[in-house]
Motif scaffolding. Structure first.
Motif, short mmCIF file in Angstrom:
data_model
loop_
_atom_site.label_atom_id
_atom_site.label_comp_id
_atom_site.label_asym_id
_atom_site.label_seq_id
_atom_site.Cartn_x
_atom_site.Cartn_y
_atom_site.Cartn_z
N ASP A 206 0.87 -1.19 0.00
CA ASP A 206 0.00 0.00 0.00
C ASP A 206 0.90 1.23 0.00
OD1 ASP A 206 -2.07 1.76 0.10
OD2 ASP A 206 -2.74 1.23 2.12
N ARG A 207 1.49 1.51 -1.15
CA ARG A 207 2.49 2.58 -1.26
C ARG A 207 1.97 3.74 -2.09
NH1 ARG A 207 8.35 -0.33 -2.42
NH2 ARG A 207 8.49 -1.45 -0.42
N VAL A 208 2.26 4.94 -1.62
CA VAL A 208 1.99 6.15 -2.38
C VAL A 208 3.34 6.78 -2.72
CG1 VAL A 208 0.94 8.43 -2.39
CG2 VAL A 208 -0.22 6.53 -1.24
N TYR A 209 3.64 6.84 -4.01
CA TYR A 209 4.90 7.41 -4.50
C TYR A 209 4.72 8.89 -4.81
CZ TYR A 209 6.97 2.76 -4.88
OH TYR A 209 7.49 1.52 -4.60
N GLU A 210 5.78 9.65 -4.61
CA GLU A 210 5.71 11.10 -4.70
C GLU A 210 5.96 11.64 -6.11
OE1 GLU A 210 4.68 13.03 -2.26
OE2 GLU A 210 4.41 11.25 -1.03
N GLN A 211 6.13 10.77 -7.08
CA GLN A 211 6.22 11.19 -8.48
C GLN A 211 5.39 10.22 -9.32
OE1 GLN A 211 10.24 11.74 -9.97
NE2 GLN A 211 10.98 12.38 -7.96
N ALA A 212 5.03 10.67 -10.52
CA ALA A 212 4.18 9.86 -11.40
C ALA A 212 4.94 9.48 -12.66
CB ALA A 212 2.90 10.60 -11.74
N ARG A 213 5.99 8.69 -12.48
CA ARG A 213 6.78 8.25 -13.62
C ARG A 213 6.05 7.14 -14.40
NH1 ARG A 213 12.77 7.29 -10.98
NH2 ARG A 213 13.25 9.45 -10.42
N PRO A 214 6.41 6.94 -15.67
CA PRO A 214 5.91 5.77 -16.39
C PRO A 214 6.37 4.49 -15.70
CG PRO A 214 6.84 7.36 -17.92
CD PRO A 214 7.21 7.83 -16.54
N THR A 215 5.52 3.48 -15.74
CA THR A 215 5.83 2.21 -15.08
C THR A 215 5.59 1.04 -16.04
OG1 THR A 215 3.57 2.11 -14.20
CG2 THR A 215 5.28 3.02 -12.76
N LYS A 216 6.17 -0.09 -15.67
CA LYS A 216 5.95 -1.33 -16.43
C LYS A 216 5.71 -2.45 -15.44
CE LYS A 216 7.87 -4.29 -20.07
NZ LYS A 216 8.98 -4.47 -21.05
N VAL A 217 4.59 -3.14 -15.61
CA VAL A 217 4.25 -4.29 -14.78
C VAL A 217 4.60 -5.55 -15.56
CG1 VAL A 217 2.42 -5.51 -13.56
CG2 VAL A 217 2.37 -3.00 -13.70
N THR A 218 5.46 -6.37 -14.99
CA THR A 218 5.93 -7.58 -15.66
C THR A 218 5.71 -8.78 -14.77
OG1 THR A 218 7.66 -6.30 -16.79
CG2 THR A 218 7.89 -8.69 -16.79
N SER A 219 5.19 -9.86 -15.35
CA SER A 219 5.05 -11.12 -14.64
C SER A 219 5.14 -12.25 -15.66
CB SER A 219 3.72 -11.20 -13.89
OG SER A 219 2.65 -11.47 -14.78
#
Length: 284
Positions: A206-219
């Motif tokens: 349950d994390r709130v990050y202080e920047q909104a960078r592009p992300t990639k979800v990999t599985s």
């Protein structure tokens, strides 16, 4: 010659009341009027979003699945007053369908609601009485884009807003890349910090990050890329094996990577102004 698109607009007055479905050669999308919630996106025929098996439209204030819209507050809210329920007002009312269009290349939907629709809900009195919300949705064979515009015609408005996508993935093998070195508050363990490696998903997060960078979800089930405009926060959430939000074992089937402006990054909309939050999910 391009074949004529398959187009379907469904308003079932029973269990599926308020569900809009569009399909074409590109795939399909379903959006429910309740909360303007995207309930399914199937680019190329393969579902990209998770929905808990016990969810029924209208049976709960916010679904655990699809892509709920959170506004004008997120979670427990950022202010000095106690919110009556999590994630705001607009998920609890039916939005008006402004337009729908579809062809073999993509689908396009626009829905809207306003403060008049939410005025009888607890907490609505903390916000301007003329707020307006417009949600623009475009889906094709590889990309889903949602744009939420909040308009405050006559008063300054301090709001939180976020898209809350439940991304279908194999959580025990999943990781979220792109947030390395970004500071976060981890409400799962009551800590702050940052990490130099991708976020491992197979646990309570349950994390709130202080920047909104592009992300990639990999599985092991594949990968998705996310990016946003008009966002200043990223939230990464999964209830983990001890969570009660979804039925036993279903936590393993998703991760929420949410973009918005929340907590300390809430946004001020000046009188007569607007704020646009746009999020894009791309299938690799």
């Amino acid at each position: 010659m391009r074949r004529h698109a398959r187009y379907r607009y469904r308003m079932n007055k029973k269990a599926g009341d308020g569900l809009i479905s569009l399909s074409g050669d590109w795939g399909s999308i379903s959006v429910h009027e309740l909360g303007a919630t995207v309930t399914s996106w199937r680019p190329g025929g393969r579902e990209a979003l998770f929905t808990a098996s016990n969810e029924t439209p209208g049976a709960a204030p916010m679904w655990h699945g699809g892509i709920p819209v959170c506004a004008p507050w997120f979670g427990a809210g950022p202010g000095d007053w106690k919110v009556p329920f999590s994630h705001g007002l607009v998920s609890r009312v039916r939005w008006k369908v402004i337009s729908t269009a579809g062809d073999d290349d993509r689908a396009h939907l626009t829905l809207a609601t306003d403060a008049a629709a939410t005025r009888d809900l607890p907490g609505a009195n903390h916000f301007p009485s003329d707020l307006r919300y417009v949600l623009d949705i475009v889906a094709d064979a590889s990309r889903l884009t949602l744009g939420l515009t909040i308009v405050s015609p006559t008063r300054d408005a301090v709001v939180e807003l976020a898209f809350h996508p439940y991304l279908l993935t194999d959580a025990p093998t999943a990781s979220v890349a792109g947030l390395e070195s970004v500071g976060f508050t981890d409400y799962a363990v009551s800590a702050v910090g940052s990490e130099d490696s991708p976020v491992a998903v197979g646990r309570y997060l349950d994390r709130v990050y202080e920047q909104a960078r592009p992300t990639k979800v990999t599985s092991q089930s594949g990968s998705l890329r996310l990016a946003a405009q008009g966002a200043s926060s990223v939230i990464v959430w999964n209830p983990g094996p001890a969570g009660t939000q979804v039925p036993d074992g279903e936590w393993e089937r998703f991760v929420c990577v949410e973009y918005g402006c929340v907590k300390r990054n809430q946004t001020l909309i000046p009188a007569g102004g607007t704020h646009l939050l746009r999020m894009t999910i791309t299938v690799d």
